[in-house]
Design an enzyme around this catalytic site. Structure first.
Site, PDB file in Angstrom:
ATOM      1  CG  HIS A   1      23.409 -31.707  11.410  1.00 25.58           C
ATOM      2  ND1 HIS A   1      24.347 -32.195  10.514  1.00 25.58           N
ATOM      3  CD2 HIS A   1      22.264 -31.552  10.687  1.00 25.58           C
ATOM      4  CE1 HIS A   1      23.791 -32.338   9.327  1.00 25.58           C
ATOM      5  NE2 HIS A   1      22.530 -31.952   9.411  1.00 25.58           N
TER       6      HIS A   1
ATOM      7  CG  HIS B   1      20.424 -36.588   7.477  1.00 24.21           C
ATOM      8  ND1 HIS B   1      21.754 -36.227   7.420  1.00 24.21           N
ATOM      9  CD2 HIS B   1      19.716 -35.426   7.421  1.00 24.21           C
ATOM     10  CE1 HIS B   1      21.852 -34.908   7.326  1.00 24.21           C
ATOM     11  NE2 HIS B   1      20.642 -34.401   7.334  1.00 24.21           N
TER      12      HIS B   1
ATOM     13  CB  CYS C   1      23.319 -31.758   5.891  1.00 26.79           C
ATOM     14  SG  CYS C   1      22.724 -30.257   6.703  1.00 26.79           S
TER      15      CYS C   1
END
Length: 405
Positions: A327, A292, A164
């Site tokens: 995400h 995040h 990520c």
């Protein structure tokens, strides 16, 4: 410190929120999520919300690029054609030469969907279809090779795959290349697309939320998976530039666990501290922090501890924007870098969607409405599996600051 100041001279973004920066700005301002509880492109047989770019299936690559045909490169092509990004690269080629432009892109799974589909349709003898090309679709370097061929640039190129944080870490590579005079400009970006491996892999870890994602909420149950593709053209700062600048970046690798962040957020805190040091800023000078903020129990808790450890009671305006896109994994860094660019250009901070009951353990106070505020410095966090952490700081150019005053 960076040897050369770096500006964003062009950028583009495609996600479930829409195609182009104007579409994203409109959705951000109106609190319009791109997440839906249906999927058109594949059937994962798993109830959740997804951030799907439904137009990808209709994208036709040029004949010369047909060997790269896969969902990931189709989305990359969409993003390259958006926001006049292709034209900006052509102008940079005229200015510097095609061999003086580098390419650093991030992805987590590349074109693995192509392999999944080839596996599903292989012959009874186990043979893949003759039209399946692993080297130019699934292999990790496919994205960089495709983009370089599509743009006809010949500088150094790299694919970073650190889960990520992939398309956040590309900014660090770009800065180093420019500092060492390998190139005069770098195209950075990231593309990640929906596939069964990702969806069921995260579900096997117990991280997929059957409902819509709720970052920082008391009863948060995990992530929604999305897809996105975006790019930025980075160049040395022109003396008269008013463009948004990359002012600092920080990286860390705490290697605490293969899929769980350090419980105290130590690696995350180190990355943020390094970014501040490079930018020559104090924590009190960050005006907006894009978390995040994935919506899992462990990630939100660890990041909150890192933020509290760094900022104390003087925390900036902050939020997670995963409620808009889901995400997007390897594309999360570039997606939220563009959000920071939009925040600085429009002097807006964007809300933490779907927040119903804030988890008091986190000791954070995210904004829940689009807020007009003075933003000079914006930080964006991207934290990946294995403790691969990256934090970026984007700032108004001094000329732009003066113009606003």
């Amino acid at each position: 410190m960076m040897k050369y100041a770096i500006q964003i001279t062009a950028s583009s973004l495609v996600s479930a929120m829409g195609s182009g920066k104007n579409a994203h700005l409109s959705a951000l301002k109106s609190h319009q999520t791109g997440l839906k509880n249906t999927l058109v492109s594949l059937d994962p047989r798993l109830d959740s919300f997804y951030g799907e770019v439904t137009q990808v299936n209709q994208v036709e690559l040029p004949e010369a690029l047909q060997k790269y045909h896969c969902r990931n490169n189709q989305l990359a092509w969409m993003a390259l054609q958006t926001d006049q990004f292709f034209e900006a690269v052509e102008a940079a080629k005229q200015k510097y030469g095609a061999s003086r432009i580098g390419l650093a892109v991030g992805t987590s799974t590349s074109g693995i969907l192509e392999t999944e589909q080839a596996w599903q349709h292989k012959s009874p003898e186990g043979e893949f279809d003759a039209g399946y090309h692993y080297e130019t679709t699934h292999r990790m370097n496919s994205l960089a090779d495709f983009c370089a061929d599509a743009l006809e640039i010949y500088g150094p190129r790299i694919v970073i795959s650190t889960a990520c944080s992939s398309s956040a870490k590309v900014f660090a590579s770009a800065s180093r290349w420019i500092d060492h005079d390998l190139v005069d400009a770098v195209i950075v970006g990231g593309v990640d697309t929906l596939c069964l491996t990702t969806i069921h892999g995260f579900n096997a870890l117990g991280l997929v939320n059957p409902d819509i994602v709720k970052p920082l909420n008391c009863d948060r149950k995990g992530i929604n998976i999305g897809e996105a593709g975006g790019f930025m053209l980075l160049e040395k700062v022109d003396g008269n530039s008013t463009n948004i600048q990359l002012s600092g970046f920080g990286e860390s690798s705490d290697a605490y666990h293969i899929s769980t962040p350090h419980p105290q957020g130590q690696g995350a805190k180190n990355a943020m501290e390094e970014a501040l040091q490079m930018a020559g800023l104090n924590s009190s000078q960050i005006d907006y922090l894009n978390l995040h903020g994935t919506g899992t129990q462990s990630n939100d808790r660890a990041e909150a501890r890192a933020v509290n450890g760094l900022f104390g009671e003087n925390k900036p305006m902050l939020s997670s924007t995963k409620g808009y896109t889901g995400h997007t994994l390897g594309a999360a860094g570039i997606t939220e870098a563009v959000f920071c660019q939009l925040a600085l250009e429009n002097q807006l901070a964007f809300p933490n969607l779907n927040l119903e009951s804030l988890d008091p353990e986190l000791n954070l106070n995210p904004i829940t409405e689009t807020t007009t505020t003075e933003i000079r410095h914006c930080m964006s966090n991207s934290f990946g599996f294995g403790g691969n952490n990256a934090s970026l700081i984007f700032s108004l150019a001094q000329n732009a600051e003066g113009a606003r005053r």
